[in-house]
Design an enzyme around this catalytic site. Structure first.
Site, PDB file in Angstrom:
ATOM      1  N   ASP A  75       0.779  -1.369  -0.175  1.00 56.75           N
ATOM      2  CA  ASP A  75       0.081  -0.032  -0.153  1.00 56.75           C
ATOM      3  C   ASP A  75       0.936   1.294  -0.038  1.00 56.75           C
ATOM      4  O   ASP A  75       2.190   1.291   0.154  1.00 56.75           O
ATOM      5  CB  ASP A  75      -0.925   0.139   1.184  1.00 56.75           C
ATOM      6  CG  ASP A  75      -2.150   0.930   1.056  1.00 56.75           C
ATOM      7  OD1 ASP A  75      -3.231   0.517   1.512  1.00 56.75           O
ATOM      8  OD2 ASP A  75      -2.030   1.671   0.138  1.00 56.75           O
TER       9      ASP A  75
HETATM   10  C1  GLC Z   1      -4.239   4.150  -0.359  1.00 56.56           C
HETATM   11  C2  GLC Z   1      -5.355   3.177  -0.078  1.00 56.56           C
HETATM   12  C3  GLC Z   1      -5.286   2.056  -0.983  1.00 56.56           C
HETATM   13  C4  GLC Z   1      -5.036   2.501  -2.480  1.00 56.56           C
HETATM   14  C5  GLC Z   1      -3.823   3.358  -2.553  1.00 56.56           C
HETATM   15  C6  GLC Z   1      -3.458   3.946  -3.777  1.00 56.56           C
HETATM   16  O1  GLC Z   1      -3.654   4.754   0.875  1.00 56.56           O
HETATM   17  O2  GLC Z   1      -4.964   2.392   1.407  1.00 56.56           O
HETATM   18  O3  GLC Z   1      -6.569   1.363  -0.963  1.00 56.56           O
HETATM   19  O4  GLC Z   1      -5.457   1.592  -3.437  1.00 56.56           O
HETATM   20  O5  GLC Z   1      -3.455   3.926  -1.378  1.00 56.56           O
HETATM   21  O6  GLC Z   1      -4.186   4.960  -3.907  1.00 56.56           O
END
Ligand code: GLC
Length: 712
Positions: free
Chosen positions: A272
């Protein structure tokens, strides 16, 4: 030579020509940048130091507006990668296409309430078509985090509290996004996220510690991921949280032993956003160098946003803390996915016409099926077309929040609000809108209150401790109540709320959720009976937030304190009763449905017969004894009464959506086999034990309509 061999040979060839830095480039995802940084990004792509682009800016993209996608810009970046970078490896473009693109469908929690997974799958085909037409190769969906706590803002992004519903959702979304072939135009790679346990954050506080036993992991939190992998998901996102003290993005146990060895996942894992760098704050890495070593060795193949891998990876390999084999393995996984996506043959986005009007119709259909009729005393709904309606509440003129969180590309100005939708139903002399309920309208037959949760109050980094309507809304409610008319509440909310002290105001409640770009019209259709309410809750609505966590598939205590199921020794709380306000699976229709007794074709089977594939056939007669047609979701639950480990008091194992004309009765039957009666023990071994099982069939998890079968 077969295609797989050909592909592997191609990958081996490319890999053999790459420098170590270029390999770490493939393991690096950077985000779209602001105009002034574009040249720097292009240079990195030209040097082969970027493998993927996150098509958004900022850590909480779900709640911060993102500009329109400029496909020319992404095609230009791709051209640099293909024609100027050292090995011409195409970029993988990823975006959070969670529940819609230009057309915004209901939030996933609302979709789950429809229990219509065929419709959901079709909607995700449309979503993929729209996203692919905007340069998107890869969506960071489905979010498969089981959650029992509406204080957690991201409960809206998942499917609620049940692993069976989660598995159905996982299959529908992955198949919808990926279509029949990944390299087909209009298909988008899915990403099963966030692996694992993110939705169990203590207190519903986003990003916080989660504690899950292995037994709980195998039986509640893994099933949806297992189904996503079976459905063909080739990417998984590692979650921010630590699980039992192990930050997931540094955990070889969860990312390799459980995800790969146990679940058989063979795609690649992306972290993430900055989750690798965050291992420092998690307290398991001294610096980015250690974080890089931990994450890559744990099984995080691609590093989202923080550049830890491209900055620290080569040194870690030189110092022997990461092996070249580990790096090569990660690069190969990513190249395999890029090959499967067809990027080496069709790297560019070529716009094609899209039938947005039909997509909006699908969004409206799904919004109508997702809405849940929670209350309808005195059959105040459906409204008569001759009714004089006083409409109050600022929710009636809200547009953006109807999309909910994680709707990056929705077109708010194309979204009708509820007042406009009601104007399409009633002539001007029958509809009066008074936002603050200030005029003393006395000739209205009914007052409709439009309540709307601000979309910023749900989604990422949006945990709320007081899950209720706003003070302003309560103020309006009190004013409306004084008018002495029937009160209908239409809730355009994301999360479930604590209903005690709220639901009592209303004669009728339609929970329409953040139902997307056509939810206003869908709600108006439902209010007037132009379509029939059939949504069922995928998550419990508590009386009070202080009763959380409260979920239906709970275990029995040795004392009579199973408050979810009506037991109420003082231990349930001396000051209140922790039974659900509205239970899992609950929802009303505009009619009355009667269930006959549950019948079974046989009272017992042996364990060996079930293991050999024999099944119980259970059935029930369902009759529409009301005055209107109805769509019913017949639900089947089991309770394994005695096992080596406590089993839940109820587990949803199947359902049937049936349409019943008024007066019509049908027999509904189900087959129960090994997969319905077994469970995973603490070692993750699928286990089937002899003993009695109660089999319930009814309108929601509280049904007492059951038959008992035995495994000998
Ligand atoms: C965010 C979220 C994740 C998302 C990623 C890209 O912090 O936790 O679900 O896909 O970053 O935006």
């Amino acid at each position: 030579m077969d295609m797989k061999k050909k592909s592997e040979d191609f990958i081996d060839q490319v890999l053999s020509e790459m420098t170590l830095r270029e390999k770490f480039g493939q393991l690096t995802q950077l985000e779209t940048v602001r105009a002034e940084q574009e040249e720097e990004l292009k240079e990195k792509v030209r040097r082969g130091e970027v493998g993927s682009i996150l098509m958004s800016v900022g850590a909480t993209a779900g709640n911060t507006p993102q500009g329109d996608i400029n496909t020319d810009f992404y095609n230009e970046l791709q051209k640099i990668a293909v024609e100027e970078s050292p090995h011409g490896i195409p970029l993988l473009f990823g975006r959070d296409v969670i529940h819609g693109h230009r057309t915004v469908y209901p939030i996933p929690l609302a979709m789950a309430a429809s229990f219509d997974f065929d419709l959901i799958r079709n909607c995700y085909r449309e979503i993929a078509e729209e996203a692919a037409n905007d340069s998107v190769h890869w969506s960071f969906a489905p979010m498969l985090d089981l959650s029992r706590d509406p204080r957690w803002g991201r409960i809206i992004e998942g499917y609620g509290e049940d692993p069976f519903v989660g598995s159905q959702m996982a299959k529908a979304v992955v198949e919808g996004l990926q279509g029949n072939a990944l390299d087909e135009v209009g298909s988008v790679l899915a990403c099963a996220k966030h692996f694992v346990g993110y939705g169990a954050a203590e207190g519903g506080r986003d990003y916080c510690h989660a504690e899950i036993s292995d037994y709980g992991l195998y039986n509640y939190y893994l099933p949806a991921f297992r189904e996503a992998i079976r459905a063909g998901a080739l990417t998984v996102m590692s979650s921010f949280n630590d699980l039992n003290g192990e930050p997931i993005s540094a955990s070889r146990y969860y990312l390799t032993e459980i995800l790969r060895d146990y679940l058989g996942f063979n795609g690649f894992v992306v972290s993430d956003y900055a989750a690798v760098h965050q291992l420092i704050r998690n307290g398991v890495a001294k610096d980015d160098r250690e974080a890089t070593e931990l994450a890559l060795n744990a099984g995080v193949d691609m590093d989202m946003w923080d550049s830890c891998y491209i900055n620290e990876g080569e040194r870690a390999v030189r110092e022997g803390r990461i092996s070249v084999e580990t790096v090569d393995r990660a690069v190969k996984k990513i190249l395999r996915v890029k090959l499967a996506k067809g990027l080496f043959t069709s790297p560019y986005c070529e716009k094609k016409p899209i039938d947005y009007a039909s997509h909006r119709e699908s969004a409206k259909a799904l919004a109508a099926k997702s809405a849940v009729l929670l209350k309808n005393e005195g059959d105040v709904l459906p409204l008569n077309r001759s009714a004089k309606v006083l409409l109050v509440g600022e929710g009636a003129t809200e547009r953006r929040s109807l999309h909910g969180s994680w709707a990056l590309d929705g077109k708010v100005d194309e979204t009708p609000n509820f007042y406009e939708a009601m104007q399409e139903k009633l002539p001007i002399n029958q509809l009066h809108y008074d936002k603050n309920c200030e005029s003393n309208i006395t000739d209205a037959d009914v007052v409709v209150v439009a309540l709307c949760e601000d979309h910023y109050s749900s989604g990422e980094n949006a945990s709320i401790s007081h899950i209720s309507i706003t003070d302003y809304e309560k103020f309006i409610l009190k004013r409306a109540k004084v008018l002495g008319k029937k009160l209908v509440g239409v809730f355009f909310y994301g999360r479930p709320i604590a209903m005690q002290g709220v639901a009592e105001y209303f004669d009728a409640i339609l929970y329409a959720w953040h139902g997307g770009c056509e939810v206003a019209r869908a709600a108006a259709d439902l209010l007037f009976g132009d379509c029939l309410p059939c949504g069922r809750l995928p998550v419990t609505f508590p009386r009070r937030a202080t009763h959380l966590p409260l979920y239906y598939n709970c275990y029995s205590s040795g004392h009579e304190v199973n408050s979810y199921y009506g037991e109420c020794l003082p231990g349930c709380y001396r000051d209140s009763h922790a039974s659900p306000y509205y239970p899992f699976g609950y929802g009303l229709s505009y009619s009355s449905i009667r269930y006959g007794s549950v019948l079974c074709d046989r009272a017992e089977l042996s364990v060996s017969e079930i293991q050999a594939g024999k099944r119980f056939c259970v059935s029930v007669e369902v009759e529409n004894v009301g005055m209107r047609d109805a769509e019913e979701t017949v639900q089947l639950y089991i309770c394994d009464k005695v096992a080596k480990i406590s089993r839940p008091l109820r587990e949803l194992k199947s359902f049937r959506k049936i349409f019943l004309k008024k007066g019509e009765a049908v027999a509904v039957s189900f087959e129960l086999g090994i997969n319905d009666l077994g469970y995973y023990n603490k070692k993750g071994e699928f286990t089937l034990e002899a003993g009695d099982f109660d089999v319930f069939i009814g309108e929601n998890c509280l049904t007492k309509n059951k038959v008992t079968v035995s495994l000998k």
